[in-house]
Design an enzyme around this catalytic site. Structure first.
Site, PDB file in Angstrom:
ATOM      1  N   LYS A 110      37.447  30.852  -7.459  1.00  0.00           N
ATOM      2  CA  LYS A 110      36.619  30.325  -6.368  1.00  0.00           C
ATOM      3  C   LYS A 110      35.140  30.370  -6.739  1.00  0.00           C
ATOM      4  CE  LYS A 110      36.685  31.808  -1.908  1.00  0.00           C
ATOM      5  NZ  LYS A 110      37.144  32.560  -0.722  1.00  0.00           N
ATOM      6  N   LYS A 129      36.678  47.499  -2.308  1.00  0.00           N
ATOM      7  CA  LYS A 129      35.262  47.882  -2.246  1.00  0.00           C
ATOM      8  C   LYS A 129      35.048  49.334  -2.624  1.00  0.00           C
ATOM      9  CE  LYS A 129      33.019  44.375   0.478  1.00  0.00           C
ATOM     10  NZ  LYS A 129      32.098  44.041   1.554  1.00  0.00           N
ATOM     11  N   LYS A 168      28.862  33.531  -5.826  1.00  0.00           N
ATOM     12  CA  LYS A 168      27.473  33.809  -6.222  1.00  0.00           C
ATOM     13  C   LYS A 168      27.403  34.831  -7.350  1.00  0.00           C
ATOM     14  CE  LYS A 168      26.542  37.229  -2.586  1.00  0.00           C
ATOM     15  NZ  LYS A 168      27.687  37.321  -1.709  1.00  0.00           N
TER      16      LYS A 168
END
Ligand code: TRP
Length: 343
Positions: A207, A125, A210
């Site tokens: 996977k 991140k 979104k």
């Protein structure tokens, strides 16, 4: 008259406790549903379950306030529509239970800089949000440890990507217990073995996510959108034996078969027989149709609930009460142990 001998009552074993958190950071999709949520509804018979929306975690990355507020309700509606019964599960919003922040601070002081530096999620991140590597992003795992340890759960159901955080939670709990005695139960990560792993329709080797919306089926997508996404699903050019399960060589088709099997309950053999001699032009829309029918009642129920704000509000209110009761007990014990003067 002498009373008859009292009937022996079997003392019931207390249920094991489970707790998990979900970030209200986006709409739920088929991967979340088939891979996780679908199984949660049944779990409640065997375990005492706590699920919360981790809104405090989402602000480690900038959020739009109006969006966050809206999603915190919408996501609750979607979970309930998926079968999570708020009468049987404790469903709550993290920021409604101040003990999370309170224990989070305490655990910050029992978590090492080196440990936090090794967290892969922090490394990922901070590489992705270089302009906002804030302290919260760094200490996030200590807050997550607080989220968990407050409830003394036996198990923490998480995906593979969160396992490192649960392991750190165990280390922190053991460190704390070694100093102060048995304050925290040491939780186990609970990684579903059989959970259907759903891949993206346009990227069958990754996977479903979104961040690739064209290959991602959202629970709130309308039927036309779902049909279109399935028609465009990536398969292969096999014309001899098209509908055949082979994860290695036919990842797209295998993913569709897995989805079809999960929503219809059919086995791969049954599906292969059903579509024998038929091509993708028949198979792909059939999977789309099955998914549309499976999701229809969920979407309709979620839409109904989203309009019933008073109800959702009430669920959060009751959830916060139940959660605060359990969390408060642990927090008081911790404060006492570390020497905070009690009133
Ligand atoms: N970190 C988890 C995620 O990103 C969410 C989370 C926060 C969580 N607190 C938790 C999960 C406690 C399990 C237990 O998905």
């Amino acid at each position: 008259m002498e009373p008859m001998e009292k009937e022996q009552t079997v003392t019931e074993q207390p249920k094991k406790r489970m707790l998990s958190g979900i970030q209200p950071s986006g709409d739920l999709h088929l991967g979340n549903y088939l891979g996780a949520i679908k199984n949660w509804a049944d779990r409640v018979n065997e375990y005492e379950c706590f699920y919360f929306m981790a809104d405090m975690h989402t602000i480690t990355v900038r959020q739009d306030p109006a969006e966050l507020r809206k999603r915190s309700l919408n996501q609750l509606a979607q979970y309930i529509a998926c079968g999570l019964d708020p009468e049987k599960n404790t469903l709550f919003l993290q920021s409604h239970v101040p003990a999370h922040a309170q224990l989070g601070w305490v655990l910050d002081c029992y978590t090492m800089f080196g440990e936090l530096s090794r967290m892969t999620q922090f490394k990922d991140k901070s590489a992705k949000h270089k302009d906002n590597i804030n302290a919260g992003l760094f200490t996030y795992p200590a807050l997550m440890a607080a989220d968990i340890l407050l409830y003394q759960p036996d198990y923490v159901p998480v995906g593979e990507d969160q396992k490192q955080h649960v392991e750190l939670t165990r280390d922190i709990a053991q460190r704390f217990n070694a100093i102060y005695g048995d304050v925290f139960k040491i939780p186990e990560p609970f990684i579903a073995k059989t959970g259907a792993r759903i891949y993206g329709l346009s990227t069958p080797d990754a996977k479903m996510s979104k961040s690739v919306p064209e290959g991602c089926v959202f629970l709130m997508d309308d039927p036309d959108t779902i049909a279109r996404k399935f028609k465009r699903a990536v398969t292969d050019s096999d014309t001899v034996n098209p509908v055949h399960f082979d994860r290695q060589n036919k990842p797209g088709v295998s993913n569709l078969m897995n989805i079809y099997a999960t929503v219809t309950g059919e086995t791969y053999e049954q599906i292969e027989a059903e579509f024998e001699g038929k091509g993708y032009g028949v198979f792909k829309p059939a999977v789309g149709e099955a998914v549309i029918e499976h999701l229809r009642p969920i979407r309709e129920e979620a839409e109904r609930l989203i309009k019933d704000k008073a109800y959702l509000h009430q669920v959060y209110e009751e959830g916060a009460q139940k959660a605060s009761y359990v969390a408060g007990k642990t927090l008081r014990k911790v404060y006492k142990k570390i020497g905070f003067y009690q009133l």
